[in-house]
Scaffold this motif. Structure first.
Motif, mmCIF file in Angstrom:
data_model
loop_
_atom_site.group_PDB
_atom_site.id
_atom_site.type_symbol
_atom_site.label_atom_id
_atom_site.label_comp_id
_atom_site.label_asym_id
_atom_site.label_seq_id
_atom_site.Cartn_x
_atom_site.Cartn_y
_atom_site.Cartn_z
ATOM 1 N N PRO A 103 1.005 -1.366 0.560
ATOM 2 C CA PRO A 103 -0.062 0.153 -0.133
ATOM 3 C C PRO A 103 0.621 1.566 0.175
ATOM 4 C CG PRO A 103 0.264 -0.320 2.236
ATOM 5 C CD PRO A 103 0.710 -1.827 0.779
ATOM 6 N N ARG A 104 0.531 1.876 -0.563
ATOM 7 C CA ARG A 104 1.456 3.436 -0.782
ATOM 8 C C ARG A 104 0.098 4.631 -0.165
ATOM 9 N NH1 ARG A 104 3.220 3.866 -6.842
ATOM 10 N NH2 ARG A 104 1.116 3.171 -6.822
ATOM 11 N N VAL A 105 0.380 6.149 0.541
ATOM 12 C CA VAL A 105 0.004 7.019 0.683
ATOM 13 C C VAL A 105 0.820 8.468 0.589
ATOM 14 C CG1 VAL A 105 -0.340 5.094 3.249
ATOM 15 C CG2 VAL A 105 2.038 6.844 2.975
ATOM 16 N N SER A 106 -0.082 9.533 0.780
ATOM 17 C CA SER A 106 0.556 10.688 0.405
ATOM 18 C C SER A 106 1.008 10.647 1.263
ATOM 19 C CB SER A 106 -0.550 11.644 -0.020
ATOM 20 O OG SER A 106 -1.316 11.672 1.702
ATOM 21 N N VAL A 175 6.806 3.830 -1.787
ATOM 22 C CA VAL A 175 5.053 3.578 -0.420
ATOM 23 C C VAL A 175 5.003 5.387 -0.144
ATOM 24 C CG1 VAL A 175 5.962 2.395 0.987
ATOM 25 C CG2 VAL A 175 6.183 4.251 1.675
ATOM 26 N N PHE A 176 5.306 6.735 -1.196
ATOM 27 C CA PHE A 176 4.095 7.935 -1.012
ATOM 28 C C PHE A 176 3.960 8.647 -2.620
ATOM 29 C CE2 PHE A 176 7.933 7.906 2.670
ATOM 30 C CZ PHE A 176 6.160 8.389 3.371
ATOM 31 N N VAL A 177 3.093 8.827 -2.904
ATOM 32 C CA VAL A 177 2.475 9.037 -4.227
ATOM 33 C C VAL A 177 1.671 10.086 -3.437
ATOM 34 C CG1 VAL A 177 2.888 6.935 -5.457
ATOM 35 C CG2 VAL A 177 0.765 7.349 -3.748
ATOM 36 N N GLY A 199 5.988 -6.607 1.485
ATOM 37 C CA GLY A 199 6.957 -6.876 0.477
ATOM 38 C C GLY A 199 7.976 -5.471 1.028
ATOM 39 N N LEU A 200 7.113 -4.523 2.555
ATOM 40 C CA LEU A 200 8.450 -3.114 2.715
ATOM 41 C C LEU A 200 8.852 -3.511 3.502
ATOM 42 C CD1 LEU A 200 5.545 -1.297 2.235
ATOM 43 C CD2 LEU A 200 6.772 -1.464 1.332
ATOM 44 N N ASN A 206 6.303 1.856 8.811
ATOM 45 C CA ASN A 206 5.808 2.161 9.301
ATOM 46 C C ASN A 206 5.525 2.897 8.954
ATOM 47 O OD1 ASN A 206 6.646 2.375 12.955
ATOM 48 N ND2 ASN A 206 7.963 0.520 11.455
ATOM 49 N N ALA A 207 6.125 3.347 7.986
ATOM 50 C CA ALA A 207 5.357 5.482 7.460
ATOM 51 C C ALA A 207 4.012 4.683 7.060
ATOM 52 C CB ALA A 207 6.370 5.887 6.450
ATOM 53 N N VAL A 208 3.582 3.817 6.015
ATOM 54 C CA VAL A 208 2.336 3.192 6.213
ATOM 55 C C VAL A 208 1.459 3.680 7.207
ATOM 56 C CG1 VAL A 208 0.870 1.889 4.757
ATOM 57 C CG2 VAL A 208 2.842 2.505 3.378
ATOM 58 N N VAL A 209 1.653 2.225 8.272
ATOM 59 C CA VAL A 209 0.759 2.319 9.847
ATOM 60 C C VAL A 209 0.499 3.437 10.523
ATOM 61 C CG1 VAL A 209 0.432 0.820 11.914
ATOM 62 C CG2 VAL A 209 1.141 -0.016 10.055
ATOM 63 N N ARG A 210 1.741 4.415 10.671
ATOM 64 C CA ARG A 210 1.347 5.731 10.829
ATOM 65 C C ARG A 210 0.616 6.984 10.616
ATOM 66 N NH1 ARG A 210 5.771 9.227 13.907
ATOM 67 N NH2 ARG A 210 4.804 11.441 14.258
ATOM 68 N N ALA A 211 0.421 6.919 9.030
ATOM 69 C CA ALA A 211 -0.640 7.389 8.116
ATOM 70 C C ALA A 211 -1.994 6.784 8.444
ATOM 71 C CB ALA A 211 -0.043 7.768 6.577
#
Length: 352
Positions: A103-106, A175-177, A199-200, A206-211
């Motif tokens: 998954p990717r987040v902004s 992971v940032f889009v 895959g991360l 951690n960045a995805v879960v925090r976001a």
């Protein structure tokens, strides 16, 4: 007769704790002293909860989390979001749950302080301050790098170069889009979402879960979401030890009032902050043998537990000691069988 745990009788408008018109999930059955199954046990899914699922490897911790995810996927008015660092919950797609691989987040899903935490920077020094300013001024990673490149000439070249190198590292994680996952996307799916983080590496996961955690909390505070979110985090010790910790701590301590539930699963409860144990109103404890892990639970358990916590822990896979703070009661429960395949089974050389 069915018993609902995690809910006071008065919450259902009925003096009978077995009656229920609100959302529940089938967890398993009471375990008699001779090991035979007793009455069905359901868990409350209508109100927000903080849950903790613990147990040593191979005794059913992730399996139990999967059972809870299955029940949430079929319940109305809730949306499970599973943080899956091991890639073992993909079979939930059979129950209508969307599985998002890598998954990717902004970039703006993380605030300025989160960016400094993520990149290991001190916001008080020159490089950290520049990244903080870039995150405050721009909503994309490209925009942040452009901000750094065009920074005031008073920022020395070495500072700009170091800041850009840190941001380039974050960009390399992929992971940032600009159109990354948003809380609204996660709450729109009736069957919930599995975030396959297998895959991360640790940092981007951690960045995805925090976001995601901070986005769900903000959505619950700001809006009236169509479904109440349940964030289920497997191998939670890896996220409480990383940059996701502040967002998870907020969900623990302030999430229930706006409607955000958090369930953390770990084989190392001693690696969690004490607040993760003390805030849990539902604790499902499988077998534990490490002294530090047993002590971590025992120190924060309420007086109504009675007797030795260690002596009451189950011995067999699939069995849990369930501590229900809503009714101030303790129960011996055997978890029901999964309806979807459990991807956490260890491979066997004989099978191969």
């Amino acid at each position: 007769m069915t018993h609902v745990l995690g809910r006071r009788a008065s919450d259902d408008g009925d003096t009978n704790p077995s009656a229920g018109r609100l959302a529940t999930g089938h967890l398993g059955a009471y375990r008699a002293r001779d090991g035979s199954p007793g009455a069905e046990v359901h868990v409350d899914l209508d109100g927000p909860h903080v849950g903790l699922v613990v147990g040593k490897r191979g005794y059913g911790k992730s399996y139990t989390l999967g059972v809870l995810a299955e029940e949430l996927a079929r319940a109305e008015g809730v949306a499970p979001i599973v943080a899956d660092p091991m890639g073992i919950f993909a079979s939930l797609a059979d129950r209508g749950t969307e599985v998002v691989a890598a998954p990717r987040v902004s970039a703006d899903a993380l605030g300025p302080s989160a960016w400094c935490d993520l990149l290991g920077l001190d916001p008080a020094d020159a490089v950290g301050a520049l990244v903080w300013q870039a995150a405050s001024a721009r909503s994309t990673l490209d925009g942040m790098r452009s901000f750094v490149a065009d920074a005031d000439t008073k920022a020395v070249r070495a500072t700009r170069r170091s800041a850009d190198n840190h941001l380039a590292l974050a960009e390399s994680w992929g992971v940032f889009v600009p159109d990354g996952l948003a809380a609204g996307d996660l709450l729109g799916s009736a069957g919930g979402t599995v975030l396959d983080l297998s895959g991360l590496d640790t940092g981007p996961a951690n960045a995805v879960v925090r976001a995601v955690a901070s986005g769900l909390y903000d959505c619950c505070v700001r809006d009236r979401p169509p479904r109440l979110p349940w964030l289920l985090v497997d191998e939670a010790h890896g996220f409480f030890a990383g940059v996701a910790e502040p967002a998870l701590r907020t969900a623990l301590t302030r999430g229930r009032q706006p409607g955000l539930s958090l369930v953390a699963a770990t084989q190392r409860p001693s690696a969690l902050p004490p607040v993760a144990v003390s805030q849990a109103d539902l604790v499902l404890a499988h077998r534990l043998t490490a002294r530090a892990d047993v002590d971590a639970l025992a120190e924060s358990r309420p007086t109504y537990l009675g007797g030795s916590f260690e002596e009451r822990l189950p011995a067999n896979p699939g069995e849990v000691l369930l501590v229900d703070d809503a009714t101030e009661s303790v129960h011996a429960v055997r978890i029901r069988e999964r309806e979807t395949d459990h991807g956490g089974v260890s491979p066997s050389a004989t099978d191969r």
